[in-house]
Design a protein around this motif. Structure first.
Motif, PDB file in Angstrom:
ATOM      1  N   GLY A  47      -3.300  -9.168 -51.126  1.00 15.73           N
ATOM      2  CA  GLY A  47      -3.651 -10.240 -50.202  1.00 15.73           C
ATOM      3  C   GLY A  47      -3.239  -9.992 -48.769  1.00 15.73           C
ATOM      4  O   GLY A  47      -3.446 -10.844 -47.907  1.00 15.73           O
ATOM      5  N   LEU A  79      -2.961 -12.575 -56.898  1.00 17.86           N
ATOM      6  CA  LEU A  79      -2.938 -12.125 -55.501  1.00 17.86           C
ATOM      7  C   LEU A  79      -1.513 -11.708 -55.178  1.00 17.86           C
ATOM      8  O   LEU A  79      -0.577 -12.480 -55.389  1.00 17.86           O
ATOM      9  CB  LEU A  79      -3.375 -13.247 -54.564  1.00 17.86           C
ATOM     10  CG  LEU A  79      -4.800 -13.757 -54.729  1.00 17.86           C
ATOM     11  CD1 LEU A  79      -5.029 -14.978 -53.828  1.00 17.86           C
ATOM     12  CD2 LEU A  79      -5.795 -12.676 -54.400  1.00 17.86           C
ATOM     13  N   ALA A  82       0.276 -11.507 -50.171  1.00 20.48           N
ATOM     14  CA  ALA A  82      -0.393 -12.366 -49.185  1.00 20.48           C
ATOM     15  C   ALA A  82       0.620 -12.842 -48.151  1.00 20.48           C
ATOM     16  O   ALA A  82       1.748 -13.194 -48.486  1.00 20.48           O
ATOM     17  CB  ALA A  82      -1.046 -13.551 -49.872  1.00 20.48           C
ATOM     18  N   GLN A  87      -1.208 -17.803 -47.552  1.00 16.32           N
ATOM     19  CA  GLN A  87      -0.740 -18.718 -48.590  1.00 16.32           C
ATOM     20  C   GLN A  87      -0.964 -20.172 -48.166  1.00 16.32           C
ATOM     21  O   GLN A  87      -1.397 -20.999 -48.976  1.00 16.32           O
ATOM     22  CB  GLN A  87       0.738 -18.480 -48.893  1.00 16.32           C
ATOM     23  CG  GLN A  87       1.004 -17.147 -49.551  1.00 16.32           C
ATOM     24  CD  GLN A  87       2.485 -16.849 -49.685  1.00 16.32           C
ATOM     25  OE1 GLN A  87       3.344 -17.658 -49.335  1.00 16.32           O
ATOM     26  NE2 GLN A  87       2.798 -15.676 -50.196  1.00 16.32           N
ATOM     27  N   ASP A  96      -4.484 -22.661 -54.303  1.00 11.69           N
ATOM     28  CA  ASP A  96      -3.217 -22.038 -54.674  1.00 11.69           C
ATOM     29  C   ASP A  96      -2.894 -22.186 -56.158  1.00 11.69           C
ATOM     30  O   ASP A  96      -2.197 -21.370 -56.732  1.00 11.69           O
ATOM     31  CB  ASP A  96      -2.073 -22.582 -53.819  1.00 11.69           C
ATOM     32  CG  ASP A  96      -1.914 -24.097 -53.919  1.00 11.69           C
ATOM     33  OD1 ASP A  96      -2.944 -24.803 -54.021  1.00 11.69           O
ATOM     34  OD2 ASP A  96      -0.762 -24.573 -53.884  1.00 11.69           O
ATOM     35  N   ARG A 100      -2.817 -17.047 -59.409  1.00 13.69           N
ATOM     36  CA  ARG A 100      -1.381 -16.763 -59.344  1.00 13.69           C
ATOM     37  C   ARG A 100      -1.095 -15.899 -58.124  1.00 13.69           C
ATOM     38  O   ARG A 100      -1.841 -14.972 -57.826  1.00 13.69           O
ATOM     39  CB  ARG A 100      -0.944 -16.060 -60.610  1.00 13.69           C
ATOM     40  CG  ARG A 100       0.536 -15.761 -60.609  1.00 13.69           C
ATOM     41  CD  ARG A 100       0.980 -15.305 -61.939  1.00 13.69           C
ATOM     42  NE  ARG A 100       1.964 -16.289 -62.376  1.00 13.69           N
ATOM     43  CZ  ARG A 100       2.499 -16.322 -63.563  1.00 13.69           C
ATOM     44  NH1 ARG A 100       2.127 -15.466 -64.466  1.00 13.69           N
ATOM     45  NH2 ARG A 100       3.398 -17.207 -63.868  1.00 13.69           N
ATOM     46  N   GLN A 101      -0.021 -16.215 -57.432  1.00 17.22           N
ATOM     47  CA  GLN A 101       0.377 -15.448 -56.261  1.00 17.22           C
ATOM     48  C   GLN A 101       1.797 -14.946 -56.466  1.00 17.22           C
ATOM     49  O   GLN A 101       2.657 -15.697 -56.917  1.00 17.22           O
ATOM     50  CB  GLN A 101       0.335 -16.319 -55.004  1.00 17.22           C
ATOM     51  CG  GLN A 101      -1.053 -16.813 -54.676  1.00 17.22           C
ATOM     52  CD  GLN A 101      -1.053 -17.712 -53.456  1.00 17.22           C
ATOM     53  OE1 GLN A 101      -0.605 -17.303 -52.390  1.00 17.22           O
ATOM     54  NE2 GLN A 101      -1.544 -18.920 -53.612  1.00 17.22           N
TER      55      GLN A 101
END
Length: 124
Positions: A47, A79, A82, A87, A96, A100-101
């Motif tokens: 990201g 991701l 990022a 975000q 969001d 999943r980040q």
């Protein structure tokens, strides 16, 4: 853009690093099609460069559409890397919770050690 495919017991992970563009998603689709049918699949996207996506003549709507198409196929998207501004943008767009980040690629690999969750929970 670098795309790697990694196979684990019962899981195929497609990792895309670098500036994403239209052809990236075509390559991701091909990698998913080549993966064994009996394995779960995940796509991990870097990201870091999302805020520069317009440089590839790909709009943010197209990018999000591609992510949603993967999700519709039951393929969780993670991701990683990022920036904070990206975000915040995903949070403002209420995306969001769909993807999943994690902070880094290494954190994405740590997810492999966790027990598999339900599809809905794994997509957060």
């Amino acid at each position: 853009m670098e795309i790697t495919v990694q196979s684990y017991t019962g899981l195929t992970v497609v990792v895309a690093q670098g500036l994403l563009n239209e052809s990236t998603f075509s390559e991701i689709d091909e990698a998913i099609k080549r993966a064994p049918q009996d394995t779960r699949k995940q796509v991990w996207l870097e990201g870091t460069h999302i805020q520069h996506i317009q440089l590839t003549q790909t709009c943010l709507c197209t990018f999000i559409d591609k992510l949603l198409m993967l999700r519709k196929q039951g393929i969780p998207v993670v991701l990683f890397g990022a920036r904070e501004s990206t975000q915040r943008m995903l949070k403002l767009l209420q995306l969001d919770k769909l993807f999943r980040q994690v902070p880094t690629l290494e954190d994405a690999y740590l997810l492999l050690n966790k027990q598999p969750e339900s599809t809905e929970a794994a997509v957060r």
